[in-house]
Design an enzyme around this catalytic site. Structure first.
Site, short mmCIF file in Angstrom:
data_model
loop_
_atom_site.label_atom_id
_atom_site.label_comp_id
_atom_site.label_asym_id
_atom_site.label_seq_id
_atom_site.Cartn_x
_atom_site.Cartn_y
_atom_site.Cartn_z
N GLU A 183 -0.68 -2.00 5.26
CA GLU A 183 0.29 -2.03 6.36
C GLU A 183 0.31 -0.70 7.07
OE1 GLU A 183 3.49 -1.55 8.87
OE2 GLU A 183 3.41 -0.41 7.02
N ASP A 235 0.82 -1.22 0.00
CA ASP A 235 0.00 0.00 0.00
C ASP A 235 0.86 1.28 0.00
OD1 ASP A 235 0.74 -0.92 2.60
OD2 ASP A 235 -0.72 0.41 3.55
#
Ligand code: NI
Length: 393
Positions: free
Chosen positions: A139, A81
């Site tokens: 994350e 991400d």
């Protein structure tokens, strides 16, 4: 085998750079990594690996079978991400999504994960045991590991390896840390309820703002007198809410913050310690309080044997000068730690610094990664996977 891994990785290098540029230019925020997941699946299937999408919401899982079909898995986790940052790095492959940027190097991580899968899949002889590749979403919001684990990715996993970029060491070097790598990060919310009154008549009220100030000061001071200084605690109140008018005594204050710690025993004791201080500060003045301590992610504690394995593999692959011991842990957080509740693991740091210029830190709008690191990461992980299975014989 190491020579073979080097040769395959070197041949793949231009393709890996292309992959990284694509990922960097098309960043997606936590939990929205649909295009990234589809792209990862496409790359994996082009090298004969079947991937499963929508694991852990937007994650991807792929498996490489080993000779022993009954063996437990070695897992390799990378995250995918990006952050809500407007990129200002001067690169040709700059983010095409204004306000979204791969400023934490997760594009490099994903590329390294893909490259490792490609190298291991290209070996003429299969590994003795199987490898499971986890491409984790979200994350940055500390949600993704929980989602992945909830979907069963740690079932049958014997050990797990992870990697994170590190701009303060040169591109192509590996940072090794034994023990605690990152901190536990927990959320704290304290509510103080007093009694409102006229600003000129404090004796008839219970001033929640003044008590809140005492709570903050007492917490900070007592860290230094009650907590083991060798087991660090950082308590940051980042938000204060309360009060309605300059001449009205506030009856309600909310303090919101984050608590970081390294030692598991310290972390266990923190909620009770905080509550005791808040109670002792509020009670003499007749204020009520509520303390909400929400555990976030634990500290990443690197397993000694697996850390030694990755260190030995990195040294064999790159020589001692390109392997550094990291002397200090970070008080940042990393949800890799949640996998470690299920299997031992280790995470190493991958240097992405440019030796000839200043390197903006992670999460900075001008953060840039030295791409020499990609092949370094791929060879280190691929060789560690090989040696892991070889050692288990
Ligand atoms: Ni990160």
């Amino acid at each position: 085998m190491l020579d073979r891994i080097h040769a395959i990785a070197d041949k793949l290098a231009p393709r890996l750079i292309e992959i990284r540029h694509h990922l960097h230019s098309q960043p997606e925020l936590s939990g929205q990594e649909y295009q990234t997941a589809a792209y990862i699946t496409g790359v994996l299937s082009s090298c004969g690996l079947k991937a499963q999408e929508l694991v852990g919401k937007t994650g991807v899982v792929a498996e490489l079978p080993g000779v022993d079909a009954a063996a437990d898995y070695l897992a390799i986790r990378t995250d995918m991400d990006a952050l809500p940052i407007l990129e200002r790095a001067e690169v040709e492959f700059i983010s095409q999504k204004p306000g979204v940027m791969h400023a934490c190097g997760h594009d490099i991580h994903t590329t390294v994960g893909l490259g490792t899968a490609m190298v291991l899949a290209a070996l003429e002889t299969p590994l003795p045991g199987p490898v499971r590749f986890l491409f984790q979403p979200a994350e940055e919001t500390a949600q993704g590991a929980r989602w992945m684990i909830g979907d069963g990715v740690m079932t049958g996993v014997a050990a797990i390896l992870g990697v994170h970029v590190y701009p303060s060491i040169p591109g192509g070097t590996i940072g090794i840390r034994y023990g605690a790598l990152t901190a536990a990060a927990d959320d704290l919310e304290i509510e103080i309820v007093g009694e409102s009154g006229h600003g000129a008549r404090p004796h008839e009220a219970v001033d929640a703002i003044w008590i809140a100030a005492q709570v903050i000061t007492t917490l900070q001071q007592s860290i230094s007198r009650t907590q083991n200084p060798l087991h660090p605690v950082v308590l940051t109140i980042g938000q204060i809410q309360g009060g309605r008018a300059p001449n009205v005594i506030a009856d309600h204050v909310r303090l919101i913050g984050t608590v970081r710690s390294l030692h598991p025993d310290t972390r266990t004791a923190l909620p009770g310690w905080i509550e005791a201080i808040v109670a002792a500060t509020c009670q003499p003045y007749g204020a009520k309080y509520k303390v909400k301590y929400r555990p976030g992610v634990p500290s990443v504690q690197n397993d000694p044997a697996l850390t030694q394995l990755t260190a030995a593999c990195a040294e064999a692959a790159w020589g001692n000068d390109r392997v550094q011991l990291i002397l200090e842990p970070s008080l940042g957080a990393e949800d890799f730690s949640l996998y470690l509740d299920h299997a031992p693991g280790t995470m190493f740091r991958l240097g992405v610094g440019f030796p000839d210029r200043t390197n903006p830190p992670l999460h900075h709008p001008q953060f840039q990664a030295n791409e020499d690191a990609i092949v370094t990461g791929v060879v280190t992980l691929a060789y560690s996977a090989y040696r892991y299975w070889q050692q288990r014989g």
